[in-house]
Design an enzyme around this catalytic site. Structure first.
Site, short mmCIF file in Angstrom:
data_model
loop_
_atom_site.label_atom_id
_atom_site.label_comp_id
_atom_site.label_asym_id
_atom_site.label_seq_id
_atom_site.Cartn_x
_atom_site.Cartn_y
_atom_site.Cartn_z
N GLU A 177 0.89 -1.18 0.00
CA GLU A 177 0.00 0.00 0.00
C GLU A 177 0.92 1.21 0.00
O GLU A 177 1.43 1.61 1.04
CB GLU A 177 -0.89 -0.01 1.26
CG GLU A 177 -1.82 -1.22 1.36
CD GLU A 177 -2.98 -1.15 0.38
OE1 GLU A 177 -3.16 -0.11 -0.28
OE2 GLU A 177 -3.70 -2.16 0.25
N CYS A 190 -2.40 9.58 2.29
CA CYS A 190 -1.90 8.98 1.05
C CYS A 190 -2.82 9.23 -0.13
O CYS A 190 -2.37 9.35 -1.26
CB CYS A 190 -1.71 7.48 1.24
SG CYS A 190 -3.21 6.63 1.74
P1 NAD Z 1 8.03 5.00 5.01
O1 NAD Z 1 8.04 4.14 3.81
O2 NAD Z 1 9.18 5.88 5.27
O3 NAD Z 1 7.88 4.09 6.34
C1 NAD Z 1 6.84 3.16 6.50
C2 NAD Z 1 7.28 2.09 7.50
O4 NAD Z 1 8.36 1.36 6.94
C3 NAD Z 1 7.77 2.61 8.84
O5 NAD Z 1 7.28 1.77 9.86
C4 NAD Z 1 9.29 2.49 8.73
O6 NAD Z 1 9.93 2.28 9.96
C5 NAD Z 1 9.43 1.26 7.86
N1 NAD Z 1 10.69 1.23 7.11
C6 NAD Z 1 11.52 2.24 6.79
N2 NAD Z 1 12.55 1.80 6.05
C7 NAD Z 1 12.36 0.47 5.89
C8 NAD Z 1 13.07 -0.56 5.20
N3 NAD Z 1 14.19 -0.30 4.52
N4 NAD Z 1 12.56 -1.81 5.21
C9 NAD Z 1 11.42 -2.07 5.87
N5 NAD Z 1 10.70 -1.15 6.54
C10 NAD Z 1 11.17 0.11 6.56
O7 NAD Z 1 6.66 5.82 4.94
P2 NAD Z 1 6.13 6.95 5.91
O8 NAD Z 1 6.90 8.19 5.73
O9 NAD Z 1 5.98 6.41 7.28
O10 NAD Z 1 4.65 7.14 5.32
C11 NAD Z 1 4.33 7.98 4.27
C12 NAD Z 1 4.14 7.21 2.99
O11 NAD Z 1 3.18 6.18 3.17
C13 NAD Z 1 3.59 8.09 1.87
O12 NAD Z 1 4.26 7.79 0.68
C14 NAD Z 1 2.13 7.67 1.79
O13 NAD Z 1 1.52 7.92 0.55
C15 NAD Z 1 2.21 6.24 2.12
N6 NAD Z 1 0.93 5.74 2.60
C16 NAD Z 1 0.23 4.87 1.84
C17 NAD Z 1 -1.00 4.44 2.27
C18 NAD Z 1 -1.83 3.49 1.45
O14 NAD Z 1 -2.83 2.99 1.96
N7 NAD Z 1 -1.49 3.23 0.22
C19 NAD Z 1 -1.51 4.87 3.49
C20 NAD Z 1 -0.75 5.75 4.24
C21 NAD Z 1 0.48 6.18 3.80
#
Ligand code: NAD
Length: 475
Positions: free
Chosen positions: A218, A252
């Site tokens: 997602e 998002c």
């Molecule tokens: P992010 O990708 O930076 O982090 C998401 C999660 O992944 C966090 O828990 C983080 O600790 C973990 N993470 C970070 N690096 C990682 C790695 N290398 N391997 C595995 N896990 C890792 O995202 P964010 O800044 O927390 O959230 C914002 C993003 O999420 C935006 O792009 C937004 O559009 C998206 N989003 C999507 C949805 C959806 O339903 N499609 C919903 C909400 C947010």
């Protein structure tokens, strides 16, 4: 974090414990799944205020009503929907059996997969950890959750609440930063649900591939809102404004940019200004307006604005500035950006904040081409009345989901699948779609004592040729 790191060992131990219990215990029957859902509902309802306070503290300020609506009510609704539908979802399905296999019969059994990993972002921390969890426990799985490090108070609270309501082999929460996330995604889950950015999603998919773990991704992206020439701008302006300003744009599926028919651009800008001033008459101390989550994101958004203005964009302020914001709160005033171009960061990156670029188009072909020449968006919004234009946009663009004449709300429909496509993600969640994604739908064919199939066995001769002829006609 390397393989020898004790934290990594702890992760592995937690996973192994769940996996072992899944293997030892029989698949959870209806009553146990319902009990797990009931406990989640009690957790959600009894601790709503604590959850809301923790998220607000993490954000500097998160509007309490937004938390009630988008996190608590939404998850309570998903749990109740799952509870009501559980018997139906769990039922074995009969499938058609081709004539020559009769009286044999076909059916599909929905089975739990095992241990599901859930990695969540910070922007709706309760909804995005618990949404996949509802589907996972309804489908009879064990769950390991890794919430975001950007919401540390919330994540610590979630960990303690989950430990209070569930045994560690049912649901467990692991906290930590990107390094923990990385180690977490290397565990050989039976399914991994990752919600977050497209960039991290790419690396998560690679980690999961090493274990052949199926993933639901997602992700994010730039979701357009297309405004047709016949729009009633006064009606749509508050809808568009709220789509952008829930959670101060940190959503998002917030409209990332607007494509408006050139004949309506100035009407739309005026209507948006009026709408936003009505919705948020003040800003800095207005409890209805949410803060930007941290300094890094505040700086990122400020740089996006500077980059655009340096390259010739015009800022249209929608409210007064947020200069009177209390200490520790990073409130950013909502703005429109006009005269934007493709070489500006605002048109190249997901915005994720209260900035809305407005672009105009002369004819619908141009708008459709604009959308189709970019990554496939997570959401698309179309505002208008002309059914031909609506159908063209629906059929000639591909996006994760669509709301017509409003923003966001396709997400809130439990009976619609939610998920991205291409760079905005893959796989679906919500309702029965989420349940199925986290189940093994096992096909079963049952042979009877009496069967015509031996007529197809060797030694091949006239009977086989005759049967083949009959089958060719029947199929
Ligand atoms: P992010 O990708 O930076 O982090 C998401 C999660 O992944 C966090 O828990 C983080 O600790 C973990 N993470 C970070 N690096 C990682 C790695 N290398 N391997 C595995 N896990 C890792 O995202 P964010 O800044 O927390 O959230 C914002 C993003 O999420 C935006 O792009 C937004 O559009 C998206 N989003 C999507 C949805 C959806 O339903 N499609 C919903 C909400 C947010």
């Amino acid at each position: 974090m390397n393989a020898e790191n004790p934290d990594n060992t702890e992760l592995r131990k937690a996973f192994d414990h769940q996996r072992r219990q899944f293997g030892i215990q029989p698949p959870p029957p209806y009553d146990l799944r319902k009990d797990r859902l009931n406990r989640l509902l009690v957790l959600t309802e009894n601790h709503a205020d604590e959850v809301s306070a923790a998220i607000s503290a993490d954000f500097g300020h998160r509007c309490a009503q937004e938390t009630q609506l988008a996190e608590i009510l939404l998850i309570a609704g998903s749990i109740k929907h799952a509870r009501r539908s559980l018997r139906k979802w769990m039922r074995t399905r009969r499938a058609r059996t081709a004539l020559h296999f009769l009286p044999g019969s076909s059916r599909i059994i929905r089975q739990p997969l095992g241990v599901v990993g859930v990695v969540a972002p910070w922007n709706y921390p309760y909804q995005l950890t618990m949404g996949p969890t509802v589907s996972a426990i309804a489908a009879g799985n064990r769950v390991m959750i890794k919430p975001s490090e950007l919401t540390p108070r919330f994540s610590a609270l979630l960990k303690s609440l989950v430990a209070r309501y569930y045994s560690a082999d049912e649901i467990t929460v692991v906290t930590g930063g990107a390094d923990v996330g990385e180690a977490f995604c290397q565990l050989p889950f039976d399914h991994l649900v990752f919600t977050g950015s497209t960039a991290v999603g790419r690396s998560v998919a690679q980690s999961a591939a090493r274990n052949l773990t199926p993933v639901t991704l997602e992700l994010g992206g730039k979701s357009p809102a297309i405004i047709d020439a016949d729009c009633a701008v006064e009606v749509i302006a508050p809808r568009l404004a709220m789509g952008k300003l829930w959670n101060a744009g940190q959503t998002c599926i917030a409209p990332d940019y607007v494509l408006v028919h050139e004949s309506r651009q100035s009407d739309l800008v005026d209507a948006l200004r009026r709408a936003v001033r009505r919705l948020f008459p003040t800003l800095g101390r207005n409890p209805d307006y949410t803060s930007v989550v941290d300094q890094r994101h505040f700086d990122r958004l400020s740089e996006i604005i500077s980059d655009a203005t340096e390259k010739g964009a015009r800022v249209e302020r929608l409210t007064n500035d947020a200069e009177d914001a209390p200490d520790g709160q990073l409130r950013m005033a909502p703005i429109l950006l006009l005269n934007v171009r493709d070489d500006m960061r605002v048109m190249r990156e997901e915005i994720f904040g209260p900035i809305l670029p407005i672009l105009s188009y002369q004819n619908l072909d141009e708008a459709i081409h604009f959308v189709n020449s970019r990554d496939r968006p997570l959401a698309l919004y179309w505002f208008g009345h002309n059914p031909r234009n609506r159908d063209r946009v629906l059929h000639e663009t591909i996006s994760g989901g669509v709301t017509i004449n409003d923003c966001i709300w396709h997400f809130a429909q439990e009976d619609l699948p939610f998920g991205g496509v291409g760079a905005s993600g893959s796989g679906v969640c919500h309702g029965e779609w989420g349940f199925r994604a986290l189940s093994k739908e096992k096909p079963v064919f049952t042979q009877r004592r009496l069967s015509a199939l031996p007529m197809l066995y060797p030694p091949y001769g006239r009977v086989f040729s005759l049967m083949l002829k009959v089958l060719r006609r029947l199929m």
